[in-house]
Design a protein around this motif. Structure first.
Motif, mmCIF file in Angstrom:
data_model
loop_
_atom_site.group_PDB
_atom_site.id
_atom_site.type_symbol
_atom_site.label_atom_id
_atom_site.label_comp_id
_atom_site.label_asym_id
_atom_site.label_seq_id
_atom_site.Cartn_x
_atom_site.Cartn_y
_atom_site.Cartn_z
ATOM 1 N N THR A 1 61.695 -54.294 -74.537
ATOM 2 C CA THR A 1 61.334 -53.142 -73.722
ATOM 3 C C THR A 1 61.430 -53.511 -72.247
ATOM 4 O O THR A 1 61.076 -54.606 -71.853
ATOM 5 N N SER A 2 61.896 -52.574 -71.439
ATOM 6 C CA SER A 2 61.961 -52.844 -70.005
ATOM 7 C C SER A 2 61.255 -51.737 -69.233
ATOM 8 O O SER A 2 61.266 -50.569 -69.642
ATOM 9 N N LEU A 3 60.636 -52.130 -68.140
ATOM 10 C CA LEU A 3 60.057 -51.181 -67.195
ATOM 11 C C LEU A 3 60.975 -51.127 -65.995
ATOM 12 O O LEU A 3 61.510 -52.148 -65.571
ATOM 13 N N ARG A 4 61.147 -49.928 -65.477
ATOM 14 C CA ARG A 4 61.923 -49.795 -64.250
ATOM 15 C C ARG A 4 61.393 -48.603 -63.478
ATOM 16 O O ARG A 4 60.698 -47.741 -64.023
ATOM 17 N N GLU A 5 61.739 -48.583 -62.199
ATOM 18 C CA GLU A 5 61.344 -47.472 -61.356
ATOM 19 C C GLU A 5 61.999 -46.196 -61.871
ATOM 20 O O GLU A 5 63.174 -46.196 -62.258
ATOM 21 N N MET A 6 61.247 -45.130 -61.880
ATOM 22 C CA MET A 6 61.751 -43.833 -62.322
ATOM 23 C C MET A 6 62.825 -43.353 -61.350
ATOM 24 O O MET A 6 62.752 -43.610 -60.145
ATOM 25 N N ARG A 7 63.848 -42.678 -61.887
ATOM 26 C CA ARG A 7 64.902 -42.068 -61.067
ATOM 27 C C ARG A 7 64.869 -40.557 -61.273
ATOM 28 O O ARG A 7 64.332 -40.071 -62.260
ATOM 29 N N PHE A 8 65.455 -39.835 -60.343
ATOM 30 C CA PHE A 8 65.437 -38.380 -60.442
ATOM 31 C C PHE A 8 66.072 -37.883 -61.738
ATOM 32 O O PHE A 8 65.572 -36.945 -62.342
ATOM 33 N N ASP A 9 67.154 -38.513 -62.183
ATOM 34 C CA ASP A 9 67.801 -38.036 -63.405
ATOM 35 C C ASP A 9 66.922 -38.242 -64.635
ATOM 36 O O ASP A 9 67.083 -37.558 -65.643
ATOM 37 N N ASP A 10 65.944 -39.159 -64.563
ATOM 38 C CA ASP A 10 65.011 -39.343 -65.679
ATOM 39 C C ASP A 10 64.149 -38.104 -65.906
ATOM 40 O O ASP A 10 63.726 -37.834 -67.033
ATOM 41 N N LEU A 11 63.881 -37.366 -64.848
ATOM 42 C CA LEU A 11 63.011 -36.192 -64.961
ATOM 43 C C LEU A 11 63.570 -35.153 -65.923
ATOM 44 O O LEU A 11 62.820 -34.399 -66.528
ATOM 45 N N PHE A 12 64.881 -35.128 -66.070
ATOM 46 C CA PHE A 12 65.505 -34.137 -66.948
ATOM 47 C C PHE A 12 65.556 -34.603 -68.401
ATOM 48 O O PHE A 12 66.066 -33.901 -69.265
ATOM 49 N N LYS A 13 65.023 -35.792 -68.646
ATOM 50 C CA LYS A 13 65.010 -36.354 -70.000
ATOM 51 C C LYS A 13 63.596 -36.575 -70.515
ATOM 52 O O LYS A 13 63.408 -37.225 -71.529
ATOM 53 N N LEU A 14 62.609 -36.051 -69.829
ATOM 54 C CA LEU A 14 61.214 -36.313 -70.173
ATOM 55 C C LEU A 14 60.622 -35.359 -71.211
ATOM 56 O O LEU A 14 59.485 -35.538 -71.616
ATOM 57 N N ASN A 15 61.374 -34.358 -71.652
ATOM 58 C CA ASN A 15 60.802 -33.337 -72.524
ATOM 59 C C ASN A 15 60.089 -33.900 -73.746
ATOM 60 O O ASN A 15 59.026 -33.421 -74.123
#
Length: 162
Positions: free
Chosen positions: A2-16
């Motif tokens: 598992t990896s942690l990384r800083e959130m990116r704007f495109d991640d917001l569209f995959k959070l559903n």
């Protein structure tokens, strides 16, 4: 791994799959964007290994300065996908945030949680957080508002103790 990384704007569209979980508070896109813009280093996403890189969970936090100039951290949102719960992911995300606040010189970290969420209460207690106060009807659920607990963990700062 598992990896942690800083959130990116495109991640917001995959959070559903994470946002629409029954145990997750639903926030507006504006909420997430604000945290990404103001506190990018405090927005982390956990990614599962593999080619799909499934989102396992996230944390959104901020730091604030009190009137007496004390800095503190606030966890605004934490969630872990149902299939990754009880594997230590929430602990990992919370420990990351706490460490970031230590490095910034914060005096404590706090968060608000639903008073009925016993699993979250047990998690935060196991991480050293204490119930500081109860906020009546904090969550405006209709027709039955719910109380919130403020949980707080103090950060010992060796430089201030000398």
């Amino acid at each position: 791994m598992t990896s942690l990384r800083e959130m990116r704007f495109d991640d917001l569209f995959k959070l559903n799959s994470l946002v629409f979980d029954a145990l997750t508070e639903v926030y507006s896109l504006t909420f997430f964007v604000r945290y990404l813009l103001e506190f990018p280093e405090l927005t982390q996403i956990a990614i599962a290994p593999g080619p799909e890189g499934r989102q396992m969970g996230y944390i959104f936090g901020q730091y604030k300065v009190r009137e007496n100039s004390d800095l503190y951290g606030h966890v605004a949102a934490l969630t872990v996908s149902s299939e990754y719960r009880r594997l230590g992911m929430a602990t990992t995300l919370m420990q990351f945030f706490f460490r970031m606040m230590e490095l910034k010189g914060a005096s404590y970290v706090n968060l608000f949680m639903r008073s009925s969420n016993e699993a979250a209460f047990d998690l935060y207690r196991s991480l050293g957080y204490a119930h500081r106060l109860t906020l009546k009807d904090y969550y405006p659920d209709v027709p039955n508002p719910e109380d919130a607990y403020e949980m707080r963990k103090y950060i010992s700062n060796p430089l201030l103790m000398q």
